[in-house]
Scaffold this motif. Structure first.
Motif, PDB file in Angstrom:
ATOM      1  N   ASP A  99      41.759  37.165  44.277  1.00 16.75           N
ATOM      2  CA  ASP A  99      42.735  36.647  43.318  1.00 16.75           C
ATOM      3  C   ASP A  99      44.158  36.989  43.773  1.00 16.75           C
ATOM      4  O   ASP A  99      44.378  37.394  44.916  1.00 16.75           O
ATOM      5  CB  ASP A  99      42.435  37.158  41.902  1.00 16.75           C
ATOM      6  N   SER A 101      46.155  39.361  42.645  1.00 16.43           N
ATOM      7  CA  SER A 101      46.578  40.711  42.267  1.00 16.43           C
ATOM      8  C   SER A 101      47.182  41.441  43.457  1.00 16.43           C
ATOM      9  O   SER A 101      46.926  41.103  44.620  1.00 16.43           O
ATOM     10  CB  SER A 101      45.378  41.507  41.733  1.00 16.43           C
ATOM     11  N   THR A 120      41.712  31.959  48.272  1.00 17.65           N
ATOM     12  CA  THR A 120      42.658  32.707  47.445  1.00 17.65           C
ATOM     13  C   THR A 120      43.659  31.771  46.783  1.00 17.65           C
ATOM     14  O   THR A 120      43.939  30.684  47.299  1.00 17.65           O
ATOM     15  CB  THR A 120      43.396  33.779  48.274  1.00 17.65           C
ATOM     16  N   ILE A 170      38.329  40.523  41.914  1.00 18.10           N
ATOM     17  CA  ILE A 170      39.418  40.191  40.993  1.00 18.10           C
ATOM     18  C   ILE A 170      39.928  41.441  40.286  1.00 18.10           C
ATOM     19  O   ILE A 170      39.214  42.446  40.166  1.00 18.10           O
ATOM     20  CB  ILE A 170      39.010  39.138  39.939  1.00 18.10           C
ATOM     21  N   CYS A 172      42.670  42.424  36.707  1.00 18.44           N
ATOM     22  CA  CYS A 172      43.036  41.850  35.413  1.00 18.44           C
ATOM     23  C   CYS A 172      44.039  42.780  34.743  1.00 18.44           C
ATOM     24  O   CYS A 172      44.355  43.853  35.255  1.00 18.44           O
ATOM     25  CB  CYS A 172      41.799  41.661  34.537  1.00 18.44           C
ATOM     26  N   ASP A 183      43.508  38.828  30.490  1.00 16.53           N
ATOM     27  CA  ASP A 183      44.772  38.643  31.197  1.00 16.53           C
ATOM     28  C   ASP A 183      45.808  38.123  30.217  1.00 16.53           C
ATOM     29  O   ASP A 183      45.466  37.477  29.228  1.00 16.53           O
ATOM     30  CB  ASP A 183      44.600  37.666  32.366  1.00 16.53           C
ATOM     31  N   GLN A 188      45.912  32.084  34.621  1.00 14.38           N
ATOM     32  CA  GLN A 188      45.313  33.077  35.525  1.00 14.38           C
ATOM     33  C   GLN A 188      43.928  33.477  35.029  1.00 14.38           C
ATOM     34  O   GLN A 188      42.991  33.623  35.821  1.00 14.38           O
ATOM     35  CB  GLN A 188      46.213  34.325  35.622  1.00 14.38           C
ATOM     36  N   LYS A 192      40.451  33.022  37.161  1.00 11.23           N
ATOM     37  CA  LYS A 192      39.626  34.180  37.504  1.00 11.23           C
ATOM     38  C   LYS A 192      38.204  34.013  36.979  1.00 11.23           C
ATOM     39  O   LYS A 192      37.236  34.412  37.641  1.00 11.23           O
ATOM     40  CB  LYS A 192      40.267  35.462  36.965  1.00 11.23           C
ATOM     41  N   LYS A 193      38.075  33.425  35.813  1.00 14.17           N
ATOM     42  CA  LYS A 193      36.742  33.129  35.264  1.00 14.17           C
ATOM     43  C   LYS A 193      35.975  32.216  36.214  1.00 14.17           C
ATOM     44  O   LYS A 193      34.787  32.432  36.492  1.00 14.17           O
ATOM     45  CB  LYS A 193      36.885  32.478  33.889  1.00 14.17           C
ATOM     46  N   MET A 195      36.513  31.912  39.453  1.00 20.22           N
ATOM     47  CA  MET A 195      36.223  32.691  40.663  1.00 20.22           C
ATOM     48  C   MET A 195      34.929  33.482  40.505  1.00 20.22           C
ATOM     49  O   MET A 195      34.102  33.551  41.424  1.00 20.22           O
ATOM     50  CB  MET A 195      37.382  33.650  40.969  1.00 20.22           C
ATOM     51  N   THR A 202      30.120  39.998  41.867  1.00 22.13           N
ATOM     52  CA  THR A 202      31.474  40.101  41.318  1.00 22.13           C
ATOM     53  C   THR A 202      31.935  41.551  41.306  1.00 22.13           C
ATOM     54  O   THR A 202      31.222  42.431  40.820  1.00 22.13           O
ATOM     55  CB  THR A 202      31.530  39.532  39.892  1.00 22.13           C
ATOM     56  N   ILE A 219      38.716  36.896  30.053  1.00 16.86           N
ATOM     57  CA  ILE A 219      38.199  36.325  31.304  1.00 16.86           C
ATOM     58  C   ILE A 219      36.673  36.270  31.253  1.00 16.86           C
ATOM     59  O   ILE A 219      36.060  35.225  31.469  1.00 16.86           O
ATOM     60  CB  ILE A 219      38.650  37.163  32.519  1.00 16.86           C
TER      61      ILE A 219
END
Length: 255
Positions: A99, A101, A120, A170, A172, A183, A188, A192-193, A195, A202, A219
Motif C-alpha cells: 500500500d 504507507s 502498489t 498493508i 492503516c 482508515d 484508501q 486496501k480492502k 488489496m 495478508t 477496512i
C-alpha cells in the motif's frame, strides 16, 4: 533572536507547513538540535504543537488525509523495524501488493534486488523499487491524492481485480479489536480492502500507536488478517488480547 521570538516563529512555521523536522528548524534558526528539542518540548506543554519522532506537527491542521511528510517522521524507527521484519516474509518469485504507507516505503528500501512482482498505489514505493532491476513494478493508477503521494479511487480498485498475489502488506490508521482495521480516508480504505481480497496471505504492518484506535472507515475485521507485525511499545494487555484471539502476532524491537 530572543528565545520567545524563536519559539513564536517555530509555531508559525509548523502551522504553515503542517509538519517540520528538528534538523530543518536547527538550520533555520542556527541553533543546535538539542535547543530545538527543548523548544518543542516547551511548546507542546503549552499545547501549541505536537512533537513527533524527529520533528513537530501542527495542531491546527484539519484534514482526513495526512501528509506524507508528516507520516514519514511519525514513529519512524518503529516503522523501519517493522519493515525489516516484513521483508523477511518475501521470497524470490513472489507476487506481492504494497500500500501507500510509509512502512511500505521502508520495505521497498530494504528489499533485495531479486525476481519479484510488486503491485502498489504508492508513487514513493514505485520510485524506490525502480532502482532494483529484477523487481517488476505495477502501478494501480487512479486518482492522485497529493498529500499521500498515492493513487486511489474506482480506477485503482478496478485495476486490482485483474490480479492475484501471494501476499498483501498493508498499514492503516486504526486497529481495534471489535471494529477491526480502519482508515480516515474512504478511498484508501476501499483500496486496501481490495488489496486484502486478492491476496493469499495478508500481513498488517502497524506500529503500537495504531492499536485501540478507531477511525472513519472500516477496512476489514481483524480476524481477516493472517499476521500482524508491530513494535515492542504495544501494551501487554493488548498483546494478550490479540493472542487470545489466536492472531499471529510478531513484536519487533527497533534497532
Amino acid at each position: 533572536m530572543l528565545v520567545a521570538e524563536r519559539q513564536r516563529k517555530i509555531v508559525e512555521l509548523v502551522n504553515e507547513r503542517l509538519s517540520i523536522r528538528v534538523s530543518e528548524l536547527s538550520d533555520i534558526f542556527k541553533v543546535t538540535e538539542e535547543t530545538i528539542r527543548r523548544d518543542l518540548e516547551k511548546l507542546e506543554k503549552e499545547e501549541l504543537l505536537r512533537r513527533s519522532h524527529g520533528g513537530a506537527i501542527s495542531l491546527e491542521k484539519n484534514s482526513s488525509e495526512t501528509s506524507y511528510t508528516e507520516r514519514e517522521i511519525l514513529n519512524a524507527s518503529e516503522k523501519k523495524a517493522i519493515a525489516i521484519e516484513a521483508v523477511k516474509l518475501i521470497n524470490p518469485g513472489d507476487q506481492i501488493v504494497l500500500d501507500a504507507s510509509t512502512t511500505a516505503w521502508f520495505m521497498a528500501k530494504e528489499l533485495e534486488d531479486m525476481p519479484l512482482t510488486v503491485i502498489t498505489n504508492s508513487i514513493k514505493v514505485a520510485m524506490e523499487l525502480s532502482k532494483k532491476e529484477h523487481v517488476k513494478v505495477i502501478s494501480t493508477g487512479g486518482m492522485l491524492l497529493p498529500k499521500s503521494l498515492s493513487f486511489a479511487g474506482p480506477l485503482a480498485e478496478r485495476s486490482l481485480e485483474k490480479y492475484f498475489v501471494n501476499k498483501a502488506f498493508i498499514s492503516c490508521k486504526g486497529v481495534h479489536l471489535e471494529e477491526g482495521l480502519s482508515d480516515s480516508n474512504e478511498w484508501q480504505a476501499l483500496l486496501k480492502k481490495k488489496m486484502l481480497e486478492i491476496a493469499d496471505k495478508t500481513i498488517l504492518l502497524a506500529d503500537s500507536s495504531k492499536f485501540g484506535v478507531r477511525t472513519f472507515v472500516q477496512i476489514t475485521k481483524i480476524n481477516n488478517i493472517d499476521e500482524i507485525i508491530t513494535d515492542s511499545k504495544l501494551s501487554k494487555e493488548y498483546s494478550n488480547e490479540l493472542n487470545e484471539k489466536n492472531l499471529n502476532l510478531k513484536v519487533v524491537h527497533k534497532g
